[in-house]
Design a protein around this motif. Structure first.
Motif, short mmCIF file in Angstrom:
data_model
loop_
_atom_site.label_atom_id
_atom_site.label_comp_id
_atom_site.label_asym_id
_atom_site.label_seq_id
_atom_site.Cartn_x
_atom_site.Cartn_y
_atom_site.Cartn_z
N GLY A 104 21.14 -7.83 2.59
CA GLY A 104 21.18 -6.86 1.33
C GLY A 104 21.35 -7.56 -0.01
N LYS A 105 21.50 -8.63 0.10
CA LYS A 105 21.73 -9.35 -1.12
C LYS A 105 20.59 -10.13 -1.81
CE LYS A 105 26.70 -10.49 -0.47
NZ LYS A 105 27.62 -11.55 -0.46
N LYS A 106 19.98 -9.69 -2.99
CA LYS A 106 18.76 -10.21 -3.42
C LYS A 106 18.65 -11.81 -3.54
CE LYS A 106 16.71 -6.30 -3.67
NZ LYS A 106 15.81 -5.84 -2.79
N GLN A 107 17.62 -12.55 -3.44
CA GLN A 107 17.58 -13.90 -3.49
C GLN A 107 16.06 -14.17 -4.53
OE1 GLN A 107 17.52 -15.62 0.46
NE2 GLN A 107 19.68 -15.58 0.44
N ARG A 108 16.33 -15.17 -4.84
CA ARG A 108 14.88 -15.60 -5.78
C ARG A 108 13.84 -16.04 -4.83
NH1 ARG A 108 15.65 -20.30 -10.04
NH2 ARG A 108 16.99 -18.80 -10.97
N THR A 166 11.63 -6.15 6.83
CA THR A 166 12.87 -5.61 6.70
C THR A 166 13.84 -5.55 7.86
OG1 THR A 166 12.21 -4.81 4.71
CG2 THR A 166 14.30 -4.10 5.40
N THR A 167 14.63 -6.32 8.05
CA THR A 167 15.52 -6.37 9.33
C THR A 167 16.42 -5.21 9.39
OG1 THR A 167 17.29 -7.85 8.63
CG2 THR A 167 15.18 -8.80 9.69
N ASN A 168 17.20 -4.91 10.47
CA ASN A 168 18.08 -3.63 10.48
C ASN A 168 19.40 -4.18 9.74
OD1 ASN A 168 18.82 -5.66 12.31
ND2 ASN A 168 19.66 -4.13 13.76
N THR A 169 19.49 -5.48 9.51
CA THR A 169 20.70 -6.05 8.60
C THR A 169 20.52 -6.07 7.03
OG1 THR A 169 20.02 -8.19 9.04
CG2 THR A 169 21.68 -7.27 10.65
N GLY A 170 19.20 -5.64 6.77
CA GLY A 170 18.83 -5.47 5.25
C GLY A 170 18.20 -6.78 4.79
N SER A 171 18.14 -7.92 5.47
CA SER A 171 17.14 -9.05 4.97
C SER A 171 15.73 -8.67 4.88
CB SER A 171 17.50 -10.27 6.09
OG SER A 171 18.84 -10.44 6.15
N GLU A 172 15.12 -9.37 3.97
CA GLU A 172 13.85 -8.86 3.62
C GLU A 172 12.96 -10.29 3.53
OE1 GLU A 172 14.35 -4.88 1.04
OE2 GLU A 172 13.99 -6.93 0.13
N TYR A 173 11.67 -10.25 4.06
CA TYR A 173 10.72 -11.27 4.02
C TYR A 173 9.49 -11.01 3.74
CZ TYR A 173 14.47 -13.47 7.46
OH TYR A 173 15.41 -14.11 7.64
N LEU A 174 8.85 -11.65 3.14
CA LEU A 174 7.45 -11.34 2.74
C LEU A 174 6.76 -12.38 3.69
CD1 LEU A 174 7.83 -10.93 -1.33
CD2 LEU A 174 7.77 -9.25 0.61
N ILE A 175 5.63 -12.05 4.28
CA ILE A 175 4.72 -13.02 5.02
C ILE A 175 3.33 -12.89 4.39
CG2 ILE A 175 3.82 -13.42 7.18
CD1 ILE A 175 6.93 -13.65 6.94
N ARG A 207 19.90 -0.27 7.90
CA ARG A 207 20.74 -0.27 6.66
C ARG A 207 19.94 -0.67 5.51
NH1 ARG A 207 25.53 -4.59 6.52
NH2 ARG A 207 23.79 -6.25 6.03
N LYS A 208 20.11 0.24 4.39
CA LYS A 208 19.36 -0.05 3.43
C LYS A 208 19.49 -1.28 2.81
CE LYS A 208 19.43 4.98 1.71
NZ LYS A 208 20.12 5.55 0.83
#
Length: 487
Positions: A104-108, A166-175, A207-208
């Motif tokens: 859920g925490k944005k990263q660069r 987007t995982t169910n813990t709020g982590s986001e990956y671009l492929i 989770r959002k």
């Protein structure tokens, strides 16, 4: 002849239930038996008997899992075995990966080429292809696909062929892959893996992103009983993915604006609760400044009519700087001047005879800075235009009387500070052969330092000329204007 064939086939049908099906295909066996019992006509029994005796090569080429009635014993075993096989037979491949959020925490966003391996419920990301042969701990990142969201996106990157996980813990990956067929192949494989792992575990919570708020399962998930009819009609065949935010693309959630409002509310409460300047001053947390303080306020605080800092600066210059070349004209070291200013503002003990203040131009520079930073100049704003009119008088005696009258009308701190300063400048002029300072030079230095208009509505250059002329005239006539004793 036809009747004889039908009779033979009917006898064959009676022997069909004797076929032993595997235990795990009891459902298929029951379905066959129910179909035989419910058949009413000989035509139905004929079609059923044919389906039991025809070879697989004679059947329509359709997926085995959709038509159990056309499966032989061998076909049923294949179907059961396939259910436990991995959905993906993709080998590892280099893909461009960017992790834009973690829990859920944005990263660069930083794109990195990763060796990507897909398992039955995880997407393994390695920095190097060689790492896949090492122990498990060498994996750079592991993307849990159970309960994940996958969708194509064009908003998160300017690159082409990009999809987001987007995982169910709020982590986001671009492929991303440069080739569309490669990206599409991985998208479809990961989507099938997500759907499969989701079927096996329905108890997880979504989770959002950037929020601790959990979401209910989406109605498009297989087996979800609360799916609305409209949602089912929208995607009747392909349940592509879970849409966390109610649209086909991932966008900023409502929690983002809620977080912003929360920050604003906290700031408002902090501003309301913060103590006043006076309270902080009474507690000693904030000390009254010297530089930038109004002259009248400073003198009242110090109990004098001339600021103490002005007095000690003038005394130091007269003690060891009257013969310094270019006194008040030459600039001192700005860093040292700021250090002196800081000490004065903190009301620390100041000793101008210390070696760090040996450069007299530092002291004169600090004194000029003090006058320049007054909120209202030493010549108050309301007197500026009157001094301009007075200096325009051609007759010298009348001009001196007009200027003297204006100075006498000034507040006492302004009057007394002017008197002390100009008497000091008279002593500077007495050493003009050594310090090379003239009345005109002092007028140029102190004109814009001691007076300026409240609003620069007129011509700046013209105002500067009058400022210099006024200071120069007062310096020349200082004995008459301030009733100074000649020495």
């Amino acid at each position: 002849m036809a009747g004889t064939r039908i009779t033979n086939l009917q006898n064959a049908v009676k022997q069909v239930p004797l076929i032993q099906l595997p235990q795990h295909s009891a459902a298929a066996q029951g379905a066959v038996q129910m179909r035989i019992k419910n058949s009413q006509s000989s035509g139905d029994r004929l079609s059923q008997s044919k389906s039991m005796v025809l070879q697989d090569s004679d059947l329509p080429q359709k997926p085995l899992s959709r038509h159990r009635r056309n499966q032989s014993q061998h076909g049923v075993a294949l179907t059961v075995a396939a259910a436990f096989e991995p959905l993906v037979d993709l080998k590892g491949e280099h893909l461009n990966v960017a992790k834009i959020s973690e829990n859920g925490k944005k990263q660069r966003k930083n794109w990195t080429s990763m060796w990507t391996v897909l398992t039955t419920d995880e997407l393994l990301l390695y920095k190097d292809k060689q790492e896949t042969g090492v122990k498990t701990g060498s994996k750079t990142d592991v993307v849990q696909l159970c309960g994940a969201v996958i969708d194509w996106t064009t908003e998160k990157s300017s690159k082409k062929n990009v999809f987001q996980i987007t995982t169910n813990t709020g982590s986001e990956y671009l492929i991303q892959a440069d080739n569309y067929s490669t990206a599409s192949k991985w998208y479809d494989a990961i989507r099938r893996t997500v759907d499969s792992s989701t079927k096996e575990d329905r108890g997880f919570a979504l989770r959002k992103s950037n929020s601790s708020e959990f979401l209910p399962r989406h109605s498009s998930l297989p087996g979800h009983g609360s799916a609305s009819p409209s949602m089912k009609q929208r995607n009747p065949v392909h349940r592509r993915s879970i849409n966390m935010f109610g649209s086909s693309k991932l966008k900023h959630s409502a929690s983002d604006s809620a977080d912003k409002n929360g920050v604003k509310n906290r700031l408002k409460k902090f501003i309301i609760r913060r103590p006043s300047m006076r309270t902080l001053q009474e507690k000693g947390l904030i000390k009254d400044r010297v530089f930038g303080c109004h002259l009248l306020t400073l003198c009242e605080r110090e109990g004098t009519t001339v600021p103490k800092f002005v007095k000690i600066c003038l005394e130091a210059v007269e003690k060891r700087g009257l013969d310094a070349d270019g006194i008040y004209r030459v600039s001192g070291n700005l860093a040292t001047i700021q250090k002196l200013r800081f000490i004065v503002d903190q009301e620390e003990e100041l000793d101008l005879d210390h070696s760090q203040w040996e450069d007299i131009h530092v002291i004169t520079g600090a004194l000029k800075m003090f006058f320049r930073e007054l909120p209202e100049p030493l010549f108050p704003f309301r007197f500026f235009q009157q001094f301009v009119e007075a200096v325009k008088i051609k007759e010298s005696k009348q001009k001196a009387q007009a200027v003297k009258k204006l100075i006498q009308q000034m507040p006492k701190p302004n009057h007394d500070t002017l008197k002390l300063l100009f008497s000091h400048l008279q002593r500077v002029l007495a050493f003009s052969r050594k310090n090379l300072m003239s009345t005109q030079g002092i007028g140029i230095v102190f004109g814009p330092t001691l007076m300026w208009p409240e609003l620069d509505a007129g011509n700046m250059a013209v105002n500067m000329i009058y400022q210099n002329q006024i200071v120069e005239f007062i310096l020349i006539e200082s004995q008459e204007i301030f009733n100074l004793d000649r020495k």
